[in-house]
Scaffold this motif. Structure first.
Motif, PDB file in Angstrom:
ATOM      1  N   TYR A 292      77.641  96.608 -62.201  1.00 15.93           N
ATOM      2  CA  TYR A 292      76.794  96.120 -63.260  1.00 15.93           C
ATOM      3  C   TYR A 292      76.472  94.725 -62.992  1.00 15.93           C
ATOM      4  O   TYR A 292      75.381  94.092 -63.273  1.00 15.93           O
ATOM      5  CB  TYR A 292      77.288  96.283 -64.567  1.00 15.93           C
TER       6      TYR A 292
ATOM      7  N   THR B 205      66.773  91.118 -68.708  1.00 14.74           N
ATOM      8  CA  THR B 205      68.126  91.609 -68.625  1.00 14.74           C
ATOM      9  C   THR B 205      68.418  92.038 -69.993  1.00 14.74           C
ATOM     10  O   THR B 205      69.227  93.175 -70.135  1.00 14.74           O
ATOM     11  CB  THR B 205      69.224  90.456 -67.835  1.00 14.74           C
TER      12      THR B 205
ATOM     13  N   GLN C  74      70.388  95.631 -71.231  1.00 19.08           N
ATOM     14  CA  GLN C  74      71.760  95.360 -72.019  1.00 19.08           C
ATOM     15  C   GLN C  74      71.487  96.057 -73.367  1.00 19.08           C
ATOM     16  O   GLN C  74      72.567  96.719 -73.768  1.00 19.08           O
ATOM     17  CB  GLN C  74      72.009  93.931 -71.925  1.00 19.08           C
TER      18      GLN C  74
ATOM     19  N   SER D 229      77.567  93.710 -71.341  1.00 22.61           N
ATOM     20  CA  SER D 229      76.055  93.561 -71.542  1.00 22.61           C
ATOM     21  C   SER D 229      76.184  92.800 -73.087  1.00 22.61           C
ATOM     22  O   SER D 229      74.986  91.686 -73.112  1.00 22.61           O
ATOM     23  CB  SER D 229      75.294  94.730 -71.518  1.00 22.61           C
TER      24      SER D 229
ATOM     25  N   SER E 159      74.242  89.074 -72.797  1.00 23.13           N
ATOM     26  CA  SER E 159      72.864  88.910 -73.383  1.00 23.13           C
ATOM     27  C   SER E 159      72.681  87.609 -74.269  1.00 23.13           C
ATOM     28  O   SER E 159      71.627  86.813 -74.182  1.00 23.13           O
ATOM     29  CB  SER E 159      72.354  90.041 -74.176  1.00 23.13           C
TER      30      SER E 159
END
Length: 526
Positions: free
Chosen positions: A15, A179, A183, A363, A367
């Motif tokens: 990841y 992204t 996420q 994530s 983010s």
């Protein structure tokens, strides 16, 4: 030290590497400052909506909300219920306003309206808000990964922070947005997976969870009494409306995305997509908290390790074992709520799935932090460097400042997170700090848009009055007992409400007073 199974470590590593590769991919497209800050204005509305949703759904939500629901009830969910009204105001008034100005910074227009002081004040408030946000999120992710790996929290923050800095610097806002799309999906699936695992391991299943929740009043949205001294339904609703109004209307994280959209319609639709996704998704995390409460109510012996860890953090490493056990026995659920979900992950989630859940939490953190880094760097470049140091920057200089700003604010966010180690509640920290820092800039912004006749001097006086009120609201509870009568009697979540209204109403009153004096032919200084 705890050690995750190799398969979980591989999932987490894949990841992290994947996020960095996204940055590498978009680095080929990020050729200038316009691309770095606005992605050329070519991002579809649905992607921006998912990006805003992912920014909202931070690790404060992923860890703080279940901890809050475990320790109390669903009172904090009222914050989510306030979002539709704030979204309506933002989509109808704020998005068209920002798209019309064409300014990438949310604060440039404040200088046109009131002068340099207003722009600078709003920028300072925004940067402090971002540091508080990034710090609380770094703290949340470190809290979780420490439980899983045994690594020091500071080490966790530094490793994850460096990964975020790399892909944010390389790819700019386009990498951040795309992204975040990925996420947002990962963290939502992670929440559903956690609920499934809790219910699966719960004797009696969903019926037993509901039974315990009802008996302990865990599903309450708070008291409906008009009491502004406690966290009632109305207090959280007011806080949620004002903070969401600030998010959609004054937060560079969101304003920057309005400019990245293909059109004003796409930008407005992105706000509503965020609301449609976030309200039910945030409810999932309150459900997780209630499910965890029921699970550990059936298995209270499993909480001993959590309580002792919380007691150790309160007493310090030098505390005796007997003191730790004594304090642990007297702790309330609110004292260790944030530690319950990481503990459940360590003890109850099968090998392989832990890596997926950790990736979801990562994530959630990455983010919001990457968004905060990019927006902070943009504000620094536009509102500080270009305004006060070099108005005629070349494209090469702009990019150097943006890269440097991203790195610096990333490092400052890590430092803020490290400073929060040992705090009681992630969500409480973030709500309190955001309310303090956001009140001033929202008040000035609303004054500038709504009160067309308010001038520079009236706005400055109103801002000073508002700042003094915010300081009193924030610091007076710490006054010694002999000055108890001077303490703020209102709940701390109302700081943003009172601070914003003070600035707006004071500015409106002063401008009205000036107009009345002018009509009567009297001299006036305001």
């Amino acid at each position: 030290m705890k050690n995750l199974p190799v398969i979980d470590l591989i999932v987490i590593a894949v990841y992290l590497v994947g996020m960095i590769l996204v940055g590498v991919y978009f680095s080929k497209k990020s050729k200038g400052s316009d691309q770095f800050t606005k992605a050329g204005g070519l991002i579809p509305g649905w992607a921006i909506g998912l990006s805003i949703y992912a920014t909202f759904l931070s690790s404060n939500t992923f860890l703080g909300v279940p901890g809050k629901a475990f320790g109390s009830n669903w009172n904090a969910f009222v914050f989510s219920l306030s979002m539709p009204l704030a979204a309506w105001v933002a989509s109808k008034f704020f998005v068209p306003f920002y798209r019309a100005t064409g300014e990438v910074s949310a604060y440039t227009h404040l200088e046109h309206r009131f002068g340099p002081w207003a722009r600078t004040y709003a920028v300072i408030c925004f940067l402090l808000t971002q540091l508080a946000r990034m710090g609380s999120i770094f703290f949340g992710i470190a809290l979780s990964l420490q439980a899983l790996t045994g690594l020091p929290m500071a080490t966790v923050m530094i490793v994850t922070g460096l990964c975020i800095i790399i892909y944010t610097v390389m790819g700019g806002i386009e990498a951040v947005i795309w992204t975040e799309v990925v996420q947002g999906i990962i963290k939502t699936l992670g929440a559903l997976l956690i609920i499934y695992l809790i219910v699966k391991g719960m004797p009696g299943g969903i019926d037993k969870i509901i039974e315990i929740g009802k008996a302990q009043d865990k599903f309450s949205l708070g008291s409906l009494s008009p009491d502004l001294t406690k966290s009632t339904f109305w207090v959280v609703l007011l806080y949620g409306f004002f903070i969401n109004l600030n998010n959609f209307g004054m937060d560079q994280n969101y304003v920057q995305r309005y400019h990245a959209a293909k059109s004003s319609k796409a930008a407005a639709s992105s706000i509503w997509l965020c609301v449609y996704l976030y309200v039910p998704a945030s409810l999932l995390f309150f459900v997780i908290g209630s499910c965890l409460y029921a699970y550990y109510d059936v298995h209270p012996e499993l909480l001993n390790a959590v309580k002792e860890q919380a007691a150790l953090e309160k007493l310090g490493l030098s505390a005796s074992l007997s003191d730790i056990k004594t304090l642990a026995a007297n702790l309330k659920p609110a004292d260790y709520g944030d530690k319950v979900m990481p503990h459940f992950m360590v003890t109850s989630i099968p090998t392989g799935l832990v890596g997926l859940i950790v990736s979801a939490i990562l994530s959630a953190a990455m983010s919001t932090i990457s968004s905060g880094m990019n927006s902070s760097a943009t504000v620094f470049a536009e509102d500080i460097y270009k305004r006060y140091f070099n108005r005629n920057t070349t494209e090469k200089q702009k990019m150097r400042i943006l890269y440097t700003g991203t790195i610096v604010f990333g490092l400052l966010g890590m430092a803020a997170g490290i400073a929060m180690i040992g705090a009681k509640s992630i969500l409480d920290i973030w709500w309190e700090l955001s309310g303090i820092f956001a009140a001033g800039m929202l008040g000035i912004f609303l004054l500038g848009i709504i009160s067309k006749r308010t001038g520079n001097l009236q706005a400055l006086i109103a801002a000073i009055i508002g700042l003094l009120v915010i300081i009193w609201l924030s610091l007076s509870p710490m006054m010694p007992e002999e000055y108890a009568g001077l303490r703020n009697p209102l709940h701390k979540s109302l700081t943003i409400v009172i601070g914003t209204l003070t600035i707006f109403l004071a500015g409106t009153f002063l401008s009205g007073k000036k107009r009345a004096a002018i009509k009567q032919g009297k001299p006036t200084d305001v």
